[in-house]
Design a protein around this motif. Structure first.
Motif, PDB file in Angstrom:
ATOM      1  N   LEU A  87      -1.722 -13.627   1.732  1.00  0.00           N
ATOM      2  CA  LEU A  87      -1.279 -12.443   2.342  1.00  0.00           C
ATOM      3  C   LEU A  87      -0.246 -11.488   1.497  1.00  0.00           C
ATOM      4  O   LEU A  87       0.121 -10.708   1.946  1.00  0.00           O
ATOM      5  CB  LEU A  87      -0.218 -13.247   3.194  1.00  0.00           C
ATOM      6  N   PHE A 101       2.125 -12.438  -0.911  1.00  0.00           N
ATOM      7  CA  PHE A 101       3.348 -12.658  -1.476  1.00  0.00           C
ATOM      8  C   PHE A 101       3.424 -13.179  -2.881  1.00  0.00           C
ATOM      9  O   PHE A 101       2.570 -13.831  -3.135  1.00  0.00           O
ATOM     10  CB  PHE A 101       3.950 -13.574  -0.537  1.00  0.00           C
ATOM     11  N   ARG A 132      11.314 -11.151   7.605  1.00  0.00           N
ATOM     12  CA  ARG A 132      10.529 -10.867   8.992  1.00  0.00           C
ATOM     13  C   ARG A 132      10.091  -9.280   8.807  1.00  0.00           C
ATOM     14  O   ARG A 132       9.158  -8.921   9.266  1.00  0.00           O
ATOM     15  CB  ARG A 132      11.443 -11.175  10.113  1.00  0.00           C
ATOM     16  N   MET A 143       7.338  -8.577   6.673  1.00  0.00           N
ATOM     17  CA  MET A 143       6.003  -9.037   7.253  1.00  0.00           C
ATOM     18  C   MET A 143       5.653  -8.091   8.185  1.00  0.00           C
ATOM     19  O   MET A 143       4.564  -7.717   8.396  1.00  0.00           O
ATOM     20  CB  MET A 143       6.142 -10.462   8.044  1.00  0.00           C
ATOM     21  N   GLU A 144       6.631  -7.522   9.066  1.00  0.00           N
ATOM     22  CA  GLU A 144       6.410  -6.464   9.979  1.00  0.00           C
ATOM     23  C   GLU A 144       5.786  -5.268   9.112  1.00  0.00           C
ATOM     24  O   GLU A 144       4.859  -4.524   9.605  1.00  0.00           O
ATOM     25  CB  GLU A 144       7.361  -6.093  10.906  1.00  0.00           C
ATOM     26  N   LYS A 201       3.928  -5.347   6.290  1.00  0.00           N
ATOM     27  CA  LYS A 201       2.599  -5.490   5.975  1.00  0.00           C
ATOM     28  C   LYS A 201       2.025  -5.326   7.158  1.00  0.00           C
ATOM     29  O   LYS A 201       0.825  -5.213   6.894  1.00  0.00           O
ATOM     30  CB  LYS A 201       2.859  -7.211   5.461  1.00  0.00           C
ATOM     31  N   ILE A 202       2.226  -5.968   8.170  1.00  0.00           N
ATOM     32  CA  ILE A 202       1.346  -6.072   9.378  1.00  0.00           C
ATOM     33  C   ILE A 202       0.935  -4.483   9.874  1.00  0.00           C
ATOM     34  O   ILE A 202      -0.047  -4.042  10.099  1.00  0.00           O
ATOM     35  CB  ILE A 202       1.914  -6.658  10.703  1.00  0.00           C
ATOM     36  N   HIS A 215       1.019  -1.913   7.786  1.00  0.00           N
ATOM     37  CA  HIS A 215      -0.009  -1.234   6.826  1.00  0.00           C
ATOM     38  C   HIS A 215      -1.319  -1.933   6.848  1.00  0.00           C
ATOM     39  O   HIS A 215      -2.582  -1.069   6.925  1.00  0.00           O
ATOM     40  CB  HIS A 215       0.598  -1.730   5.384  1.00  0.00           C
ATOM     41  N   LEU A 216      -1.474  -3.092   7.380  1.00  0.00           N
ATOM     42  CA  LEU A 216      -2.739  -3.679   7.655  1.00  0.00           C
ATOM     43  C   LEU A 216      -3.660  -3.117   8.699  1.00  0.00           C
ATOM     44  O   LEU A 216      -4.667  -2.807   8.660  1.00  0.00           O
ATOM     45  CB  LEU A 216      -2.487  -5.191   7.661  1.00  0.00           C
ATOM     46  N   GLU A 217      -2.770  -2.723   9.786  1.00  0.00           N
ATOM     47  CA  GLU A 217      -3.244  -2.188  10.966  1.00  0.00           C
ATOM     48  C   GLU A 217      -3.660  -0.630  10.818  1.00  0.00           C
ATOM     49  O   GLU A 217      -4.735  -0.345  11.228  1.00  0.00           O
ATOM     50  CB  GLU A 217      -2.376  -2.301  12.214  1.00  0.00           C
ATOM     51  N   TRP A 260       4.910   5.344   4.488  1.00  0.00           N
ATOM     52  CA  TRP A 260       4.454   4.105   4.041  1.00  0.00           C
ATOM     53  C   TRP A 260       4.991   3.661   2.716  1.00  0.00           C
ATOM     54  O   TRP A 260       4.539   2.904   1.833  1.00  0.00           O
ATOM     55  CB  TRP A 260       3.039   3.929   4.062  1.00  0.00           C
TER      56      TRP A 260
END
Lengths: 142, 142
Positions: free
Chosen positions: B59, B61, B91, B94-95, B97-98, B100-102, B141
């Motif tokens: 993921l 990290f 947290r 991670m949000e 990262k999510i 950016h991935l989306e 970003w």
DNA sequence: CTTGACTCTGTACTGTACTACGGGGTGTAG
DNA sequence: CTACACCCCGTAGTACAGTACAGAGTCAAG
């Protein structure tokens, strides 16, 4: 009329000059035109391309993978279907990463909630939290 | 009765023996018990821990970050508040990262859509799609 | 025409994350 | 008791992704 020098590109994108030359050596960006002096002379589109590289890098793609993403246009001999399937594979990859991140995020939320009470004192609270998360989901993660 | 040898752990997790020792040196996994011979003697829980490390690595990290995730617990000298704020920081990581991935996923979906109709021979304007992706969405970003 | 910021090439160095020996000791099946 | 797979430690080498010079040429303001 001439375009951007490497220094201007660096300032506009936040990418270091040395790094831009490095990406050129790696084939991530095309060799630009040159002025008579030998200076690199970039078209403005380079800025978009570098932004894309930055973003993809931030998402954990290797330079090699980024090169693949950037070359997902139809070269001679490659059909559009081929490109399509490669794009969809990457997309599925990302969907899975998102799912995993969300699981981990929920695990962290659980830890935070536990903290309000007694506090996480176990050997490894995040693994405990993920264990609870695992219920009902097959161990499909690879 | 004894637990797992390093070789068994390696086979069960797909992590190389050398890598397991490396993780030990880096402090990602605890120094295991030893048999009289000096052989490492692992409890089965090591498998979970290594799976977590693998997934977190996938993921995006770093090993250092993974070490931080794994050490999120209240121990002597650390308060619950401290752990809580570190959990919330992870947290938020991670949000991001999510998100950016989306965004990346949407870009890829757009590319795929552009590809779909073009058929096996025509132009597949991937770079155009990338260009359009870059505008409109606030450049937040980083 | 000088000065200082900028660019060129090429090589070397850094940090992260492994990966591969070398030279030994251990454990067990036959 | 002897192969042979397995394990020990330490050190060194690799791949990736930059990053930092050195020594030389270029450009533009004053």
């Amino acid at each position: 009329m001439s375009g951007l020098t490497i220094g201007k590109v660096a300032r506009e994108t936040g990418v270091g000059i040395e790094t831009i030359r490095f990406y050129e050596r790696q084939g991530l960006i095309a060799e630009p035109a040159r002025r008579p002096s030998g200076y690199r002379d970039y078209a403005p589109a380079i800025v978009e391309r570098l932004h894309f590289i930055l973003r993809a890098k931030d998402l954990g793609f290797s330079l090699k993978e980024i090169g693949e993403l950037l070359s997902l246009r139809v070269d001679d001999g490659r059909t559009c279907d081929d490109v399509y399937s490669r794009v969809m594979a990457k997309r599925a990859d990302m969907e899975q990463k998102i799912r995993h991140l969300e699981r981990m995020k929920r695990a962290l939320a659980r830890m935070a909630a536990a903290c309000k009470g007694a506090g996480p004192r176990g050997e490894c609270p995040i693994l405990e939290a993920l264990k609870h998360e695992d219920e009902g989901e097959a161990g499909d993660w690879r």
